[in-house]
Design a protein around this motif. Structure first.
Motif, PDB file in Angstrom:
ATOM      1  N   LEU A 129      -2.143  -2.425  -3.620  1.00  0.00           N
ATOM      2  CA  LEU A 129      -1.787  -3.258  -4.770  1.00  0.00           C
ATOM      3  C   LEU A 129      -1.697  -4.690  -4.300  1.00  0.00           C
ATOM      4  O   LEU A 129      -1.011  -4.989  -3.315  1.00  0.00           O
TER       5      LEU A 129
ATOM      6  N   GLY B  95       6.140   4.571 -11.733  1.00  0.00           N
ATOM      7  CA  GLY B  95       7.004   5.480 -10.975  1.00  0.00           C
ATOM      8  C   GLY B  95       8.357   5.666 -11.631  1.00  0.00           C
ATOM      9  O   GLY B  95       8.840   6.794 -11.778  1.00  0.00           O
TER      10      GLY B  95
ATOM     11  N   ILE C 298       2.004  -4.807  -8.170  1.00  0.00           N
ATOM     12  CA  ILE C 298       3.072  -4.008  -7.566  1.00  0.00           C
ATOM     13  C   ILE C 298       4.069  -3.593  -8.643  1.00  0.00           C
ATOM     14  O   ILE C 298       4.481  -2.437  -8.720  1.00  0.00           O
TER      15      ILE C 298
ATOM     16  N   SER D 235       0.842  -1.198   0.000  1.00  0.00           N
ATOM     17  CA  SER D 235       0.000   0.000   0.000  1.00  0.00           C
ATOM     18  C   SER D 235       0.873   1.243   0.000  1.00  0.00           C
ATOM     19  O   SER D 235       1.981   1.239   0.546  1.00  0.00           O
ATOM     20  N   SER D 236       0.352   2.283  -0.625  1.00  0.00           N
ATOM     21  CA  SER D 236       1.087   3.535  -0.704  1.00  0.00           C
ATOM     22  C   SER D 236       0.136   4.675  -1.043  1.00  0.00           C
ATOM     23  O   SER D 236      -0.704   4.528  -1.939  1.00  0.00           O
TER      24      SER D 236
ATOM     25  N   LEU E 199      -1.504   7.919  -8.158  1.00  0.00           N
ATOM     26  CA  LEU E 199      -1.184   7.528  -9.531  1.00  0.00           C
ATOM     27  C   LEU E 199      -2.213   6.576 -10.132  1.00  0.00           C
ATOM     28  O   LEU E 199      -2.485   6.619 -11.323  1.00  0.00           O
ATOM     29  N   LEU E 200      -2.723   5.684  -9.298  1.00  0.00           N
ATOM     30  CA  LEU E 200      -3.674   4.665  -9.745  1.00  0.00           C
ATOM     31  C   LEU E 200      -4.908   4.720  -8.848  1.00  0.00           C
ATOM     32  O   LEU E 200      -5.098   3.857  -7.986  1.00  0.00           O
TER      33      LEU E 200
ATOM     34  N   GLY F  23      -4.915   2.827  -3.453  1.00  0.00           N
ATOM     35  CA  GLY F  23      -3.641   2.796  -2.746  1.00  0.00           C
ATOM     36  C   GLY F  23      -3.165   1.422  -2.324  1.00  0.00           C
ATOM     37  O   GLY F  23      -2.121   1.304  -1.708  1.00  0.00           O
TER      38      GLY F  23
ATOM     39  N   SER G 164      -6.910   1.784  -7.597  1.00  0.00           N
ATOM     40  CA  SER G 164      -6.323   0.852  -6.618  1.00  0.00           C
ATOM     41  C   SER G 164      -6.657   1.227  -5.185  1.00  0.00           C
ATOM     42  O   SER G 164      -6.480   0.411  -4.283  1.00  0.00           O
TER      43      SER G 164
ATOM     44  N   TYR H 280       2.703  -0.757 -10.830  1.00  0.00           N
ATOM     45  CA  TYR H 280       2.768   0.532 -10.127  1.00  0.00           C
ATOM     46  C   TYR H 280       4.183   1.080 -10.107  1.00  0.00           C
ATOM     47  O   TYR H 280       4.428   2.234 -10.449  1.00  0.00           O
ATOM     48  N   TRP H 281       5.141   0.247  -9.714  1.00  0.00           N
ATOM     49  CA  TRP H 281       6.522   0.720  -9.636  1.00  0.00           C
ATOM     50  C   TRP H 281       7.078   1.070 -11.018  1.00  0.00           C
ATOM     51  O   TRP H 281       7.887   1.980 -11.150  1.00  0.00           O
TER      52      TRP H 281
ATOM     53  N   ALA I  49       0.502   5.413  -4.675  1.00  0.00           N
ATOM     54  CA  ALA I  49      -0.291   4.524  -5.534  1.00  0.00           C
ATOM     55  C   ALA I  49      -1.728   5.030  -5.626  1.00  0.00           C
ATOM     56  O   ALA I  49      -2.339   4.994  -6.692  1.00  0.00           O
TER      57      ALA I  49
END
Length: 130
Positions: A51, A64, A57, A36-37, A43-44, A49, A47, A60-61, A40
């Protein structure tokens, strides 16, 4: 996890990130890991936040790394718990971030999250929604 092992883990983690080697970073994660972030979530948004699974994951990365070609981390310190490792690091913008990672019995990350000192994690990470 012993502190020596945790520091080795953190060094491998930061080396992989600084090389933009997603396979290297994800080698430490279980296939069904959850991450979780707040970045995230920005950006998404779909989600919320969170993934679920290594493929999510990675996706998402990858966004970034694409949006931050000069992405670079410096480990400030490493902390351990019973089945936890916390990597305190400074990112390429100078922002302080913590990765809090829970490890399974096999030593792979089963869950984790990025934590920030500010409400606008996207701004401190240097990436904004596109």
């Amino acid at each position: 996890m012993e502190i020596t092992e945790a520091r080795r883990f953190a060094q491998q983690w930061v080396d992989a990130w600084n090389a933009h080697d997603l396979d290297g970073v994800l080698a430490h994660f279980a296939d069904d890991a959850e991450f979780s972030s707040p970045v995230a979530a920005q950006l998404l948004p779909e989600s919320e936040g969170v993934l679920r699974g290594k493929a999510a994951i990675r996706a998402y990365w990858a966004v970034g790394i694409e949006r931050i070609p000069d992405l670079r981390f410096e480990v400030v310190d490493v902390y351990t718990g019973v089945d936890l490792i916390v990597i305190n690091y400074r990112n390429h913008t100078g922002g302080l971030v913590n990765e809090v990672l829970r490890l399974g019995a096999d030593g792979l990350v089963v869950s984790g999250g990025g934590t920030y000192l500010v409400a606008d994690a996207g701004a401190v990470s240097g990436v904004q929604p596109g």
